[in-house]
Scaffold this motif. Structure first.
Motif, PDB file in Angstrom:
ATOM      1  N   SER A  24     -44.158  -8.876  34.060  1.00  0.00           N
ATOM      2  CA  SER A  24     -43.952  -7.848  35.073  1.00  0.00           C
ATOM      3  C   SER A  24     -42.575  -7.223  35.019  1.00  0.00           C
ATOM      4  CB  SER A  24     -44.196  -8.431  36.476  1.00  0.00           C
ATOM      5  OG  SER A  24     -43.288  -9.486  36.728  1.00  0.00           O
ATOM      6  N   SER A  25     -41.619  -7.914  34.415  1.00  0.00           N
ATOM      7  CA  SER A  25     -40.263  -7.364  34.327  1.00  0.00           C
ATOM      8  C   SER A  25     -39.998  -6.742  32.956  1.00  0.00           C
ATOM      9  CB  SER A  25     -39.232  -8.471  34.603  1.00  0.00           C
ATOM     10  OG  SER A  25     -39.343  -9.503  33.621  1.00  0.00           O
ATOM     11  N   SER A  26     -41.011  -6.688  32.115  1.00  0.00           N
ATOM     12  CA  SER A  26     -40.828  -6.218  30.748  1.00  0.00           C
ATOM     13  C   SER A  26     -40.446  -4.748  30.698  1.00  0.00           C
ATOM     14  CB  SER A  26     -42.110  -6.438  29.939  1.00  0.00           C
ATOM     15  OG  SER A  26     -41.993  -5.856  28.656  1.00  0.00           O
ATOM     16  N   ASP A  27     -39.586  -4.420  29.766  1.00  0.00           N
ATOM     17  CA  ASP A  27     -39.204  -3.028  29.525  1.00  0.00           C
ATOM     18  C   ASP A  27     -39.860  -2.508  28.249  1.00  0.00           C
ATOM     19  OD1 ASP A  27     -37.625  -2.592  31.759  1.00  0.00           O
ATOM     20  OD2 ASP A  27     -35.882  -3.514  30.832  1.00  0.00           O
ATOM     21  N   GLU A  28     -41.012  -3.076  27.897  1.00  0.00           N
ATOM     22  CA  GLU A  28     -41.707  -2.677  26.678  1.00  0.00           C
ATOM     23  C   GLU A  28     -43.172  -2.379  26.972  1.00  0.00           C
ATOM     24  OE1 GLU A  28     -40.848  -6.196  24.312  1.00  0.00           O
ATOM     25  OE2 GLU A  28     -39.557  -4.964  23.036  1.00  0.00           O
ATOM     26  N   PHE A  29     -43.724  -1.485  26.189  1.00  0.00           N
ATOM     27  CA  PHE A  29     -45.165  -1.269  26.186  1.00  0.00           C
ATOM     28  C   PHE A  29     -45.765  -2.155  25.098  1.00  0.00           C
ATOM     29  CE2 PHE A  29     -43.803   3.103  27.585  1.00  0.00           C
ATOM     30  CZ  PHE A  29     -44.336   3.015  28.858  1.00  0.00           C
ATOM     31  N   LEU A  30     -46.832  -2.856  25.431  1.00  0.00           N
ATOM     32  CA  LEU A  30     -47.588  -3.602  24.430  1.00  0.00           C
ATOM     33  C   LEU A  30     -48.735  -2.717  23.972  1.00  0.00           C
ATOM     34  CD1 LEU A  30     -48.339  -6.159  22.839  1.00  0.00           C
ATOM     35  CD2 LEU A  30     -49.628  -6.926  24.837  1.00  0.00           C
ATOM     36  N   ILE A  31     -48.763  -2.421  22.672  1.00  0.00           N
ATOM     37  CA  ILE A  31     -49.775  -1.520  22.115  1.00  0.00           C
ATOM     38  C   ILE A  31     -50.803  -2.340  21.326  1.00  0.00           C
ATOM     39  CG2 ILE A  31     -50.179   0.537  20.726  1.00  0.00           C
ATOM     40  CD1 ILE A  31     -48.256   0.995  23.061  1.00  0.00           C
ATOM     41  N   ASN A  32     -52.049  -2.263  21.731  1.00  0.00           N
ATOM     42  CA  ASN A  32     -53.148  -2.863  20.976  1.00  0.00           C
ATOM     43  C   ASN A  32     -53.892  -1.740  20.262  1.00  0.00           C
ATOM     44  OD1 ASN A  32     -52.652  -5.520  21.773  1.00  0.00           O
ATOM     45  ND2 ASN A  32     -53.850  -5.299  23.641  1.00  0.00           N
ATOM     46  N   PHE A  33     -53.775  -1.713  18.934  1.00  0.00           N
ATOM     47  CA  PHE A  33     -54.316  -0.626  18.119  1.00  0.00           C
ATOM     48  C   PHE A  33     -55.549  -1.111  17.365  1.00  0.00           C
ATOM     49  CE2 PHE A  33     -54.475   1.432  13.906  1.00  0.00           C
ATOM     50  CZ  PHE A  33     -54.538   2.766  14.265  1.00  0.00           C
ATOM     51  N   ARG A  34     -56.631  -0.318  17.425  1.00  0.00           N
ATOM     52  CA  ARG A  34     -57.841  -0.656  16.667  1.00  0.00           C
ATOM     53  C   ARG A  34     -58.319   0.590  15.934  1.00  0.00           C
ATOM     54  NH1 ARG A  34     -63.780  -1.518  19.097  1.00  0.00           N
ATOM     55  NH2 ARG A  34     -63.490   0.736  19.179  1.00  0.00           N
ATOM     56  N   PHE A  35     -58.570   0.427  14.643  1.00  0.00           N
ATOM     57  CA  PHE A  35     -59.041   1.527  13.805  1.00  0.00           C
ATOM     58  C   PHE A  35     -60.362   1.107  13.186  1.00  0.00           C
ATOM     59  CE2 PHE A  35     -57.988   4.259   9.808  1.00  0.00           C
ATOM     60  CZ  PHE A  35     -58.908   5.213  10.223  1.00  0.00           C
ATOM     61  N   ARG A  36     -61.418   1.846  13.495  1.00  0.00           N
ATOM     62  CA  ARG A  36     -62.748   1.545  12.964  1.00  0.00           C
ATOM     63  C   ARG A  36     -63.162   2.659  12.009  1.00  0.00           C
ATOM     64  NH1 ARG A  36     -67.273   0.108  17.211  1.00  0.00           N
ATOM     65  NH2 ARG A  36     -66.099  -1.848  17.110  1.00  0.00           N
ATOM     66  N   LYS A  37     -63.440   2.302  10.771  1.00  0.00           N
ATOM     67  CA  LYS A  37     -63.890   3.260   9.766  1.00  0.00           C
ATOM     68  C   LYS A  37     -65.348   2.981   9.429  1.00  0.00           C
ATOM     69  CE  LYS A  37     -61.017   4.507   6.575  1.00  0.00           C
ATOM     70  NZ  LYS A  37     -60.061   4.604   5.441  1.00  0.00           N
ATOM     71  N   SER A  38     -66.049   4.021   9.025  1.00  0.00           N
ATOM     72  CA  SER A  38     -67.447   3.856   8.652  1.00  0.00           C
ATOM     73  C   SER A  38     -67.580   2.841   7.527  1.00  0.00           C
ATOM     74  CB  SER A  38     -68.035   5.205   8.201  1.00  0.00           C
ATOM     75  OG  SER A  38     -67.975   6.150   9.230  1.00  0.00           O
ATOM     76  N   ASN A  39     -68.519   1.927   7.708  1.00  0.00           N
ATOM     77  CA  ASN A  39     -68.830   0.928   6.669  1.00  0.00           C
ATOM     78  C   ASN A  39     -67.611   0.116   6.259  1.00  0.00           C
ATOM     79  OD1 ASN A  39     -71.521   1.940   6.538  1.00  0.00           O
ATOM     80  ND2 ASN A  39     -70.792   3.595   5.212  1.00  0.00           N
ATOM     81  N   ALA A  40     -66.741  -0.187   7.204  1.00  0.00           N
ATOM     82  CA  ALA A  40     -65.561  -0.990   6.897  1.00  0.00           C
ATOM     83  C   ALA A  40     -65.242  -1.881   8.094  1.00  0.00           C
ATOM     84  CB  ALA A  40     -64.364  -0.100   6.572  1.00  0.00           C
ATOM     85  N   SER A  41     -64.515  -2.947   7.838  1.00  0.00           N
ATOM     86  CA  SER A  41     -64.125  -3.850   8.905  1.00  0.00           C
ATOM     87  C   SER A  41     -63.069  -3.186   9.793  1.00  0.00           C
ATOM     88  CB  SER A  41     -63.562  -5.147   8.321  1.00  0.00           C
ATOM     89  OG  SER A  41     -64.532  -5.801   7.535  1.00  0.00           O
ATOM     90  N   ASP A  42     -63.078  -3.540  11.058  1.00  0.00           N
ATOM     91  CA  ASP A  42     -62.083  -3.005  11.979  1.00  0.00           C
ATOM     92  C   ASP A  42     -60.685  -3.455  11.573  1.00  0.00           C
ATOM     93  OD1 ASP A  42     -64.223  -2.056  13.330  1.00  0.00           O
ATOM     94  OD2 ASP A  42     -63.771  -3.028  15.230  1.00  0.00           O
TER      95      ASP A  42
END
Length: 208
Positions: A24-42
């Motif tokens: 709650s006191s953090s001065d950072e954004f935590l970014i969870n990034f997901r990239f899904r391509k056709s016929n490929a693993s995330d």
């Protein structure tokens, strides 16, 4: 947001999530990034960005460059990402978790052309709605504001967010509904209408 490059369709979205809160006191954004391509693993990545960073767009540009996202949609995605985090900085006083989802799909040329046409039409309409000169901004009529529908969010399966603060409108929270049916937190919309007489999302106008 949808983007087209050749026959590649990209669906890019950024949203605040409570699935994994940072301190709650953090001065950072935590970014969870997901990239899904056709016929490929995330592809999934997690990283943190200081709230004080001036490089939101560049950080996203570098990340998307690693996965060969074409220059044109990449640029627009970075602008959207930067806008979202800067908006959070204005209304959120601590670090939060942000989910970034990108899906890439190969589509037939005729479908790509139709999608591109719809995207361009939507952008032209968006620009038209937003061309409201600041000199024309006037507070909404007090009686019109008082007459707006008040209520609480009910659980109907549809995800909504207040576009002023970007917070999700959770079930049970008090909201105000504009005549155009767009809903906002009470504490967000009232200060807005003290300066502007239109809906922040679609520019529907209340009496001045």
């Amino acid at each position: 947001m949808l983007f087209i490059s050749g026959n590649l369709l990209y669906d890019f979205s950024v949203e605040k999530t409570n699935d994994q809160l940072v301190d709650s006191s953090s001065d950072e954004f935590l970014i969870n990034f997901r990239f899904r391509k056709s016929n490929a693993s995330d592809i999934q990545r997690s990283f943190q960005i200081p709230r004080t960073s001036q490089q939101f767009a560049q950080i996203m540009s570098d990340l998307l460059g690693e996965y060969d996202v074409p220059a044109s949609p990449k640029s627009d995605m970075c602008v959207h990402f930067k806008f979202f985090l800067e908006r959070l900085n204005r209304f959120q006083r601590r670090g939060v978790t942000v989910a970034v989802n990108l899906e890439e799909e190969s589509v037939p040329p005729e479908r790509a052309e139709a999608i591109q046409s719809r995207i361009l039409q939507g952008r032209r309409e968006s620009v038209r709605r937003r061309v409201v000169d600041e000199t024309e901004a006037m507070p909404a009529n007090k009686a019109a504001v008082a007459a707006l529908e008040r209520g609480r969010v009910t659980e109907d399966g549809e995800k909504r967010e207040c576009v002023i603060c970007l917070e999700r409108l959770e079930e049970g929270v008090e909201v105000i509904k504009m005549p155009c049916l767009h809903m906002y937190h009470n504490q967000c919309l009232i200060p807005w209408l003290l300066k502007n007489h239109f809906c922040p999302f679609c520019r529907f106008q209340l009496p001045c």
